[in-house]
Design a protein around this motif. Sequence first.
Motif, PDB file in Angstrom:
ATOM      1  N   THR A 508      46.957  -2.119 -33.817  1.00  0.00           N
ATOM      2  CA  THR A 508      47.048  -0.701 -34.193  1.00  0.00           C
ATOM      3  C   THR A 508      46.210  -0.386 -35.429  1.00  0.00           C
ATOM      4  O   THR A 508      45.860   0.768 -35.668  1.00  0.00           O
ATOM      5  CB  THR A 508      48.511  -0.312 -34.463  1.00  0.00           C
ATOM      6  OG1 THR A 508      49.047  -1.193 -35.473  1.00  0.00           O
ATOM      7  CG2 THR A 508      49.348  -0.427 -33.197  1.00  0.00           C
ATOM      8  N   ALA A 509      45.910  -1.407 -36.228  1.00  0.00           N
ATOM      9  CA  ALA A 509      45.101  -1.178 -37.438  1.00  0.00           C
ATOM     10  C   ALA A 509      43.623  -0.987 -37.116  1.00  0.00           C
ATOM     11  O   ALA A 509      42.824  -0.698 -38.006  1.00  0.00           O
ATOM     12  CB  ALA A 509      45.268  -2.350 -38.408  1.00  0.00           C
ATOM     13  N   GLY A 531      33.732  -0.699 -34.715  1.00  0.00           N
ATOM     14  CA  GLY A 531      34.936   0.058 -35.052  1.00  0.00           C
ATOM     15  C   GLY A 531      35.331  -0.155 -36.494  1.00  0.00           C
ATOM     16  O   GLY A 531      34.697  -0.912 -37.244  1.00  0.00           O
ATOM     17  N   LYS A 532      36.423   0.514 -36.888  1.00  0.00           N
ATOM     18  CA  LYS A 532      36.961   0.387 -38.234  1.00  0.00           C
ATOM     19  C   LYS A 532      38.320  -0.310 -38.172  1.00  0.00           C
ATOM     20  O   LYS A 532      38.988  -0.290 -37.139  1.00  0.00           O
ATOM     21  CB  LYS A 532      37.111   1.770 -38.866  1.00  0.00           C
ATOM     22  CG  LYS A 532      35.798   2.524 -38.991  1.00  0.00           C
ATOM     23  CD  LYS A 532      35.996   3.998 -39.335  1.00  0.00           C
ATOM     24  CE  LYS A 532      36.448   4.207 -40.759  1.00  0.00           C
ATOM     25  NZ  LYS A 532      36.497   5.652 -41.098  1.00  0.00           N
ATOM     26  N   PHE A 533      38.722  -0.930 -39.272  1.00  0.00           N
ATOM     27  CA  PHE A 533      40.049  -1.531 -39.339  1.00  0.00           C
ATOM     28  C   PHE A 533      40.539  -1.489 -40.779  1.00  0.00           C
ATOM     29  O   PHE A 533      39.761  -1.275 -41.714  1.00  0.00           O
ATOM     30  CB  PHE A 533      40.025  -2.967 -38.814  1.00  0.00           C
ATOM     31  CG  PHE A 533      39.332  -3.939 -39.735  1.00  0.00           C
ATOM     32  CD1 PHE A 533      40.055  -4.722 -40.628  1.00  0.00           C
ATOM     33  CD2 PHE A 533      37.954  -4.080 -39.714  1.00  0.00           C
ATOM     34  CE1 PHE A 533      39.417  -5.599 -41.485  1.00  0.00           C
ATOM     35  CE2 PHE A 533      37.312  -4.958 -40.554  1.00  0.00           C
ATOM     36  CZ  PHE A 533      38.044  -5.728 -41.452  1.00  0.00           C
ATOM     37  N   ASP A 534      41.830  -1.663 -40.950  1.00  0.00           N
ATOM     38  CA  ASP A 534      42.441  -1.666 -42.272  1.00  0.00           C
ATOM     39  C   ASP A 534      42.527  -3.105 -42.768  1.00  0.00           C
ATOM     40  O   ASP A 534      43.338  -3.892 -42.272  1.00  0.00           O
ATOM     41  CB  ASP A 534      43.836  -1.049 -42.203  1.00  0.00           C
ATOM     42  CG  ASP A 534      44.450  -0.866 -43.583  1.00  0.00           C
ATOM     43  OD1 ASP A 534      43.957  -1.491 -44.543  1.00  0.00           O
ATOM     44  OD2 ASP A 534      45.442  -0.113 -43.697  1.00  0.00           O
ATOM     45  N   PRO A 535      41.689  -3.495 -43.752  1.00  0.00           N
ATOM     46  CA  PRO A 535      41.693  -4.898 -44.205  1.00  0.00           C
ATOM     47  C   PRO A 535      42.996  -5.306 -44.889  1.00  0.00           C
ATOM     48  O   PRO A 535      43.260  -6.507 -45.037  1.00  0.00           O
ATOM     49  CB  PRO A 535      40.507  -4.954 -45.170  1.00  0.00           C
ATOM     50  CG  PRO A 535      40.257  -3.552 -45.584  1.00  0.00           C
ATOM     51  CD  PRO A 535      40.682  -2.688 -44.456  1.00  0.00           C
ATOM     52  N   ASN A 536      43.803  -4.326 -45.298  1.00  0.00           N
ATOM     53  CA  ASN A 536      45.081  -4.656 -45.916  1.00  0.00           C
ATOM     54  C   ASN A 536      46.127  -5.060 -44.887  1.00  0.00           C
ATOM     55  O   ASN A 536      47.167  -5.636 -45.239  1.00  0.00           O
ATOM     56  CB  ASN A 536      45.605  -3.465 -46.723  1.00  0.00           C
ATOM     57  CG  ASN A 536      44.684  -3.114 -47.882  1.00  0.00           C
ATOM     58  OD1 ASN A 536      44.181  -4.005 -48.567  1.00  0.00           O
ATOM     59  ND2 ASN A 536      44.452  -1.825 -48.085  1.00  0.00           N
ATOM     60  N   LYS A 537      45.858  -4.749 -43.627  1.00  0.00           N
ATOM     61  CA  LYS A 537      46.828  -5.039 -42.580  1.00  0.00           C
ATOM     62  C   LYS A 537      46.370  -6.158 -41.651  1.00  0.00           C
ATOM     63  O   LYS A 537      47.175  -6.707 -40.903  1.00  0.00           O
ATOM     64  CB  LYS A 537      47.095  -3.775 -41.759  1.00  0.00           C
ATOM     65  CG  LYS A 537      47.739  -2.651 -42.561  1.00  0.00           C
ATOM     66  CD  LYS A 537      47.979  -1.420 -41.683  1.00  0.00           C
ATOM     67  CE  LYS A 537      48.614  -0.303 -42.486  1.00  0.00           C
ATOM     68  NZ  LYS A 537      48.844   0.914 -41.636  1.00  0.00           N
ATOM     69  N   GLN A 542      41.242  -9.329 -32.999  1.00  0.00           N
ATOM     70  CA  GLN A 542      41.293  -9.953 -31.679  1.00  0.00           C
ATOM     71  C   GLN A 542      40.712  -8.991 -30.649  1.00  0.00           C
ATOM     72  O   GLN A 542      40.948  -7.778 -30.720  1.00  0.00           O
ATOM     73  CB  GLN A 542      42.743 -10.285 -31.326  1.00  0.00           C
ATOM     74  CG  GLN A 542      42.916 -11.020 -30.008  1.00  0.00           C
ATOM     75  CD  GLN A 542      44.383 -11.305 -29.732  1.00  0.00           C
ATOM     76  OE1 GLN A 542      45.260 -10.562 -30.178  1.00  0.00           O
ATOM     77  NE2 GLN A 542      44.654 -12.378 -29.008  1.00  0.00           N
ATOM     78  N   SER A 543      39.932  -9.527 -29.714  1.00  0.00           N
ATOM     79  CA  SER A 543      39.368  -8.677 -28.654  1.00  0.00           C
ATOM     80  C   SER A 543      39.586  -9.319 -27.302  1.00  0.00           C
ATOM     81  O   SER A 543      39.612 -10.555 -27.178  1.00  0.00           O
ATOM     82  CB  SER A 543      37.874  -8.452 -28.879  1.00  0.00           C
ATOM     83  OG  SER A 543      37.151  -9.591 -28.503  1.00  0.00           O
ATOM     84  N   PHE A 544      39.757  -8.461 -26.293  1.00  0.00           N
ATOM     85  CA  PHE A 544      39.822  -8.891 -24.910  1.00  0.00           C
ATOM     86  C   PHE A 544      38.763  -8.124 -24.134  1.00  0.00           C
ATOM     87  O   PHE A 544      38.678  -6.894 -24.218  1.00  0.00           O
ATOM     88  CB  PHE A 544      41.198  -8.604 -24.308  1.00  0.00           C
ATOM     89  CG  PHE A 544      42.314  -9.397 -24.926  1.00  0.00           C
ATOM     90  CD1 PHE A 544      42.626 -10.670 -24.470  1.00  0.00           C
ATOM     91  CD2 PHE A 544      43.046  -8.880 -25.994  1.00  0.00           C
ATOM     92  CE1 PHE A 544      43.650 -11.407 -25.038  1.00  0.00           C
ATOM     93  CE2 PHE A 544      44.068  -9.604 -26.573  1.00  0.00           C
ATOM     94  CZ  PHE A 544      44.380 -10.875 -26.103  1.00  0.00           C
ATOM     95  N   VAL A 545      37.946  -8.857 -23.396  1.00  0.00           N
ATOM     96  CA  VAL A 545      36.913  -8.242 -22.565  1.00  0.00           C
ATOM     97  C   VAL A 545      37.253  -8.531 -21.106  1.00  0.00           C
ATOM     98  O   VAL A 545      37.427  -9.692 -20.729  1.00  0.00           O
ATOM     99  CB  VAL A 545      35.519  -8.787 -22.897  1.00  0.00           C
ATOM    100  CG1 VAL A 545      34.464  -8.098 -22.026  1.00  0.00           C
ATOM    101  CG2 VAL A 545      35.190  -8.604 -24.374  1.00  0.00           C
ATOM    102  N   THR A 546      37.375  -7.476 -20.306  1.00  0.00           N
ATOM    103  CA  THR A 546      37.581  -7.645 -18.872  1.00  0.00           C
ATOM    104  C   THR A 546      36.349  -7.162 -18.133  1.00  0.00           C
ATOM    105  O   THR A 546      35.703  -6.188 -18.533  1.00  0.00           O
ATOM    106  CB  THR A 546      38.811  -6.843 -18.395  1.00  0.00           C
ATOM    107  OG1 THR A 546      38.600  -5.455 -18.662  1.00  0.00           O
ATOM    108  CG2 THR A 546      40.071  -7.304 -19.110  1.00  0.00           C
TER     109      THR A 546
END
Length: 945
Positions: A508-509, A531-537, A542-546
């Motif tokens: 969700t981060a 993309g962006k993410f919250d480094p504090n969280k 993790q990524s999933f590619v289908t």
Amino acid sequence: MDVLACLLLWGLLSQALASETPRDELPDFAEYGEPEELAPGGFRFVAEKQRQQRSVSGEPEEAEDDADPLTLYSYKVQSTITSRVAHTVIEARLVNNGPQPQDATFEVQIPRGAFLSNFSMTVDGVTFTSSVKEKTVARALYSQARAKGKTAGLVRSRALDMEHFNTEVTLGPGAKVQFELQYQEVKWRKLSNYEHRLHLQPGRLAKHMQVDVWIIEPQGIQFLHVPDTFDGHFAGIPVISKGQQKAHVAFRPTVAQQRKCPSCAETAVDGELVVVYDVSREEKAGELQVFNGYFVHFFAPENMDPIPKNILFVIDVSGSMWGIKMKQTVEAMKTILDDLRAEDRFSVVDFNHNIRTWRSDLVPATKMQVADAKKYIEKIQPSGGTNINEALLRAIFILSEASSLGLLEPSSVSLIILVSDGDPTVGELKLSKIQRNVKQNIPDNVSLFSLGIGFDVDYDFLKRLSNENRGIAQRIYGNQETASQLKKFYNQVSTPLLRNVQFNYPQTAVTDVTQNSFHNYFSGSEIVVAGKFDPNKLEQIQSFVTATSANTDLVLETLGQMEDLEDFLSKDKHADPDFTKKLWAYLTINQLLAERSLAPTAAAKRAITRQALQMSLEHHIVTPLTALVMESEAGDERMLADSPPQDPSCCSGALYYGSKVAPGSIPSWASPSPTPMVPMPVKSAPVVEMTPPHVMRVENDPHFIIYLPKSQKNICFNIDSEPGKILSLVSDPESGISVNGQLVGAKRREREKLSTYFGKLGFYFRHEDTRLEVSTEAITLSRGPRTSVLSWSDTAHISFQRVLVTVKRESTVTISLGGDMSFSVLLHRVWKKHPINVDFLGIYIPPTDKFSPKAHGLLGQFMREPAIRIFNERPGKDPAKPEASMEVKGHKLSVTRGWQKDYRTDVVLGTDVPCWFVHNSGKGFIDGQYKDYFVPRLYSFLQRP
């Protein structure tokens, strides 16, 4: 062009780059000592044209070994590529060591798709720096500077198509100038490698030339090489240093090495320095690079079986494809067909005004079928119109029918490749309707790729067509390399490896992910998601590619760690720590601009525009929504880099420095206020906003607008005649001056009327024995047996005794006679494939008392202003067009109030000019009737009874 564009162009042109040396350690001009002799041709300087002009005019030429007063002291380029994000700095330093002002024309190229991020220049100690503003704000700041009489120039960039820039610069004696341009681009993988191209065109020997390319790739560099540079002239001079994750290419030729030959004064540096490389790949799931609150996912799996493809080639064989275009297309198609695999299915649709198919269904790519298809293509003879709508619908029908009949492999990939060089001229002509028809009929599993051949193709339309239907468009330039360009593009899509590729980041981060769903993945390419993410969280992503491969459905998982990349970047001074942020911004803005062009409603378009604008400002880049404002240190002098309202084939402009304007500059009345094509002086008398000076003018089909200074009124009339007729505009046998215009017809009638325009203008100056023919194709000057021909693509001035001709590239020709009188001709270009309109010319002449009392012609007779009286103004049949009575030359006429166009300040839309319109081809206002003004030849004088 606008000022910033000018600067831009200029810096671009010079292509000088910053090196590894810190900016405060860059050497000053004085460090290089006295200038040695340099080639007279550099930067395509107007100085070179002036030598040619002396030859034409009979003036003595300077000795070839005369030192050129314009000296290029420094030419530097530095590119730093961090994980496929390239940042390039171009820097050039120039000085005029001569006693006279020197004109120079600069040209430069930067890659299409690059974003301009910064521009600065210093002219004799005055520094201009830049900031990105919302376009309307930038224009307002520019206007304020003009209104205050301050420097206000315009430099125009071509938004996402910044390929070629051109500008003129005038440097006063002793003037020094330094330009620095910065731009960013993303390196896209094609045919299993990345290419970084630097266009090096200094135009002359540089006292100090330094080009550096640094490549930092955390994944590791698999290979790197530099192809032969400049036809092998610099073999062994580029120095390549390569480590596991970092490489450096240095190109630093000495002045002696730059020379074309040991005794030559011309530079051999004129072309591209190309660096080709690829990165190491170990994980099929791709590489996740995470840093500073942003992540980038590079995905390029290899060693997979190809997916069978169903491919329909849709080839334009209309008359405009005749010659080299068709020959090269056939050559490319024969090679492409040979590359089809046995498991592929294919067919060919060729179209002009009719639609034909080699096979009405898809057939396997056996050797026999391929040989038969090649024979069919070889027999094609281009002719007729262009029915794109029906051709695409036929291709869609063939694929849809094959699918419904179960003839296609369920796991196969379906492609349509459209090859065309023009706009539709037959069948459905409305581009938006063609888009709708294709969108409504094409199946969801079919991708449409479009190849636009030539310079006059409507590439924006093809791009929208493909973007809407899971494909891409590419421009193919129509020349001897057409076949290789077509083949190279096909190779990029010839081997599909995956279908329905989906990227998922379940935390969700993680937010603001760029496009994460892709219809196909082709061998040799790369998919990039950011993309962006919250480094504090999060400490890792993790990524999933289908995806679906030729053999199975895939689920691929990978992790991205922050610490790994942070440690790597901290150890390298050339690494860009903001590369993840820049790449995310680049992808996001490009996606928004693509969505904006396809927005279904005005409200949706406004919302997307606001978002794209905000990002452009936050990341300090020039997009179609922003402009780069250049300001002096005092804040009272401004220039502007703006995106053009239309898409000219190139940009040009003039930047003047010094109080003395160079000979041949365009008079103020010819272009009365700054336009994209005529920037204002950088250091000159104050510039004040003003109403365009009044002139007599002839525009469009053709509309005559006569300004009467004493009455301060414009009187208008039209001339409706036949193509080929030559009309006398000015005929003054006593002064020996005649100006005539030859009419050209539209391509076909519009309703009952065949419009005519001036397609050619002839100027004859008998006392100077000089003739000038201006057509929509070229400008030809003749003096006795001597002839000089200029193209509209030139920017130059030529002098024959008292006659001075100034050509402004793709814009204006100005003819001056001894400073006493002048004429201006404007070029109007239309689409070459336009069903009705043709290119034509407009002419503008200021009222003057320099003609003799015997001057006549449709315009010349009004050099002696007739007395007029307009009275009894009353409502007309059209409420917006009142009527009145006019007394002139003993006649009482009924006239109508209306509007005509002046195109000097806006060549596209024009400026409305109010006038009283005289009906019946000006009868009663002109002497006699319009047929009395026919002359037999382009340089004839009017024979009056």
